[in-house]
Design an enzyme around this catalytic site. Sequence first.
Site, PDB file in Angstrom:
ATOM      1  N   ALA A   1      40.982 -13.645 -39.200  1.00 40.37           N
ATOM      2  CA  ALA A   1      41.442 -13.754 -40.587  1.00 40.37           C
ATOM      3  C   ALA A   1      40.386 -14.434 -41.460  1.00 40.37           C
ATOM      4  O   ALA A   1      40.233 -14.089 -42.637  1.00 40.37           O
ATOM      5  CB  ALA A   1      42.750 -14.535 -40.643  1.00 40.37           C
ATOM      6  N   THR A   2      39.657 -15.375 -40.894  1.00 42.39           N
ATOM      7  CA  THR A   2      38.629 -16.062 -41.682  1.00 42.39           C
ATOM      8  C   THR A   2      37.614 -15.050 -42.224  1.00 42.39           C
ATOM      9  O   THR A   2      37.224 -15.118 -43.395  1.00 42.39           O
ATOM     10  CB  THR A   2      37.907 -17.114 -40.804  1.00 42.39           C
ATOM     11  OG1 THR A   2      38.877 -18.050 -40.348  1.00 42.39           O
ATOM     12  CG2 THR A   2      36.815 -17.838 -41.565  1.00 42.39           C
TER      13      THR A   2
ATOM     14  N   GLN B   1      49.999 -16.289 -41.093  1.00 42.94           N
ATOM     15  CA  GLN B   1      51.137 -16.967 -40.471  1.00 42.94           C
ATOM     16  C   GLN B   1      52.450 -16.202 -40.676  1.00 42.94           C
ATOM     17  O   GLN B   1      53.502 -16.661 -40.235  1.00 42.94           O
ATOM     18  CB  GLN B   1      51.273 -18.406 -41.001  1.00 42.94           C
ATOM     19  CG  GLN B   1      50.125 -19.310 -40.632  1.00 42.94           C
ATOM     20  CD  GLN B   1      50.076 -19.671 -39.138  1.00 42.94           C
ATOM     21  OE1 GLN B   1      51.016 -19.419 -38.376  1.00 42.94           O
ATOM     22  NE2 GLN B   1      48.963 -20.256 -38.715  1.00 42.94           N
TER      23      GLN B   1
ATOM     24  N   HIS C   1      45.492 -13.409 -32.746  1.00 44.10           N
ATOM     25  CA  HIS C   1      45.856 -14.486 -31.820  1.00 44.10           C
ATOM     26  C   HIS C   1      47.009 -15.346 -32.323  1.00 44.10           C
ATOM     27  O   HIS C   1      47.491 -16.224 -31.613  1.00 44.10           O
ATOM     28  CB  HIS C   1      44.639 -15.373 -31.511  1.00 44.10           C
ATOM     29  CG  HIS C   1      44.192 -16.242 -32.653  1.00 44.10           C
ATOM     30  ND1 HIS C   1      44.501 -17.574 -32.721  1.00 44.10           N
ATOM     31  CD2 HIS C   1      43.472 -15.969 -33.761  1.00 44.10           C
ATOM     32  CE1 HIS C   1      43.967 -18.086 -33.831  1.00 44.10           C
ATOM     33  NE2 HIS C   1      43.341 -17.136 -34.469  1.00 44.10           N
TER      34      HIS C   1
ATOM     35  N   CYS D   1      47.137 -39.962 -43.094  1.00 47.74           N
ATOM     36  CA  CYS D   1      47.557 -40.418 -44.396  1.00 47.74           C
ATOM     37  C   CYS D   1      46.842 -41.676 -44.851  1.00 47.74           C
ATOM     38  O   CYS D   1      47.391 -42.764 -44.807  1.00 47.74           O
ATOM     39  CB  CYS D   1      49.059 -40.639 -44.404  1.00 47.74           C
ATOM     40  SG  CYS D   1      49.619 -41.246 -45.962  1.00 47.74           S
TER      41      CYS D   1
HETATM   42  N1  PLP Z   1      44.925 -18.433 -42.611  1.00 49.10           N
HETATM   43  C1  PLP Z   1      45.920 -19.149 -42.090  1.00 49.10           C
HETATM   44  C2  PLP Z   1      47.160 -19.347 -42.891  1.00 49.10           C
HETATM   45  C3  PLP Z   1      45.794 -19.699 -40.821  1.00 49.10           C
HETATM   46  O1  PLP Z   1      46.786 -20.405 -40.302  1.00 49.10           O
HETATM   47  C4  PLP Z   1      44.594 -19.491 -40.101  1.00 49.10           C
HETATM   48  C5  PLP Z   1      44.390 -20.112 -38.784  1.00 49.10           C
HETATM   49  O2  PLP Z   1      44.917 -21.172 -38.501  1.00 49.10           O
HETATM   50  C6  PLP Z   1      43.589 -18.724 -40.700  1.00 49.10           C
HETATM   51  C7  PLP Z   1      43.798 -18.207 -41.942  1.00 49.10           C
HETATM   52  C8  PLP Z   1      42.309 -18.444 -39.978  1.00 49.10           C
HETATM   53  O3  PLP Z   1      42.555 -17.688 -38.839  1.00 49.10           O
HETATM   54  P1  PLP Z   1      41.366 -17.431 -37.796  1.00 49.10           P
HETATM   55  O4  PLP Z   1      40.966 -18.769 -37.293  1.00 49.10           O
HETATM   56  O5  PLP Z   1      41.968 -16.572 -36.757  1.00 49.10           O
HETATM   57  O6  PLP Z   1      40.275 -16.795 -38.540  1.00 49.10           O
END
Ligand code: PLP
Length: 394
Positions: free
Chosen positions: A72-73, A183, A205, A328
């Site tokens: 996703a990144t 998510q 994943h 925090c």
């Molecule tokens: N976006 C959201 C909302 C995520 O929770 C994550 C991973 O935790 C990512 C993007 C990035 O996913 P990835 O590490 O598989 O690229």
Amino acid sequence: MREIYLDNNATTMIDPEVFNLMQPFLQQTYGNPNSLHRFGQATHKALNEALNKLYDGLGASELDDIIVTSCATESINWVMKGIYFDEILNKEKNEIITSSVEHPAVLASLNFLEKKLGVKVTYLPVNSEGTCNVEDLKDAISDKTALVNIMWANNETGMIFPIKECASIAHEHNALFHTDATQAVGKIRVNFKEVGVDYASFSAHKFHGPKGVGGLYIRQGLKLTSLLHGGEHMGGRRSGTLNVAGIVGMAEALRLANLMLNYENSHIRKLRDKLEDEILKIDDVSVIGNRDNRVPNTILASIKGVEGEAMLWDLNKNGIAASTGSACASEALESNPIMEAIGAAPDLAHTALRLSLSRFNTEDEIDFAAEQIKKAANRLREISSTYAYSPKEM
Ligand code: PLP
């Protein structure tokens, strides 16, 4: 010692059925799907079947594009940077609007565009539920807005955002709309066509598929300047030899996750709610966001008087794998809208404990975890004289 995994928003176990289906593509059927010989033909067929499963499972039409990426990144970076080339550079538009509680993949990409390329980025605030208000988007958007970016579900709180409304507001102003659906996919019903998004990112994943493979949905006819140039893979939109085993795995994981959605929404939700009810019995604990508007597997609990890392360490020692939001300190609090949203007191330590379940968790595990969390909170409060925890002062 028992080991209970409650960190499924970080990553999930690969489903054994997915794993079995992937294996032949690592050793026997390993041809490059672009090759013309029989090895290539075999993988090409499997690839097409997998892509069809992805289109079906995500509510995409065959005229849309689903481009397989590494995660996703990558998909998110591609959209943000592609929009810069296509919509901002040399055009009238110069603004991207986003929620302020996006994953770092979004926020860091936008920070890059802001700092290095002078793009105006507008961050919408979140309300006490941890989502953004549609009215704030209506106020912020203008004919200078190139892209509106709102996540489908938040990785920390699990809160679901009103993306259908946001996409429609973006379109009324001729802006494009991207959602980070990482998510949401596999946890709730996702139909990209129906909600009217232009781009959507996801990662296998997170729904019991393999790591190292994700995707980007691109609505029919939309352009997006490529980041990876090379061969004509993925219709020329993303070059690089295809990870067939990964794609086969991602598609099967999606099919299974979609089959299990009712189970997710009944059984996993029930376990999540049970765990949440138990945690709420601890003094000075609150949970962010209405549970009906969250993905069914997630809890973000604020536990006052306990330092985050100490909590994770204690839980880990007792067999529970969970995760925490930002620690925090008052500075971190100011820069973390989710922490602000939960109303954490800046001068007191607290844990933002994230517990995220999966279909592989059992009721027995949840009972055990609830017990361990209660014990850990009590234990740490007792020894945490550094933070001078006292319920009466809060
Ligand atoms: N976006 C959201 C909302 C995520 O929770 C994550 C991973 O935790 C990512 C993007 C990035 O996913 P990835 O590490 O598989 O690229």
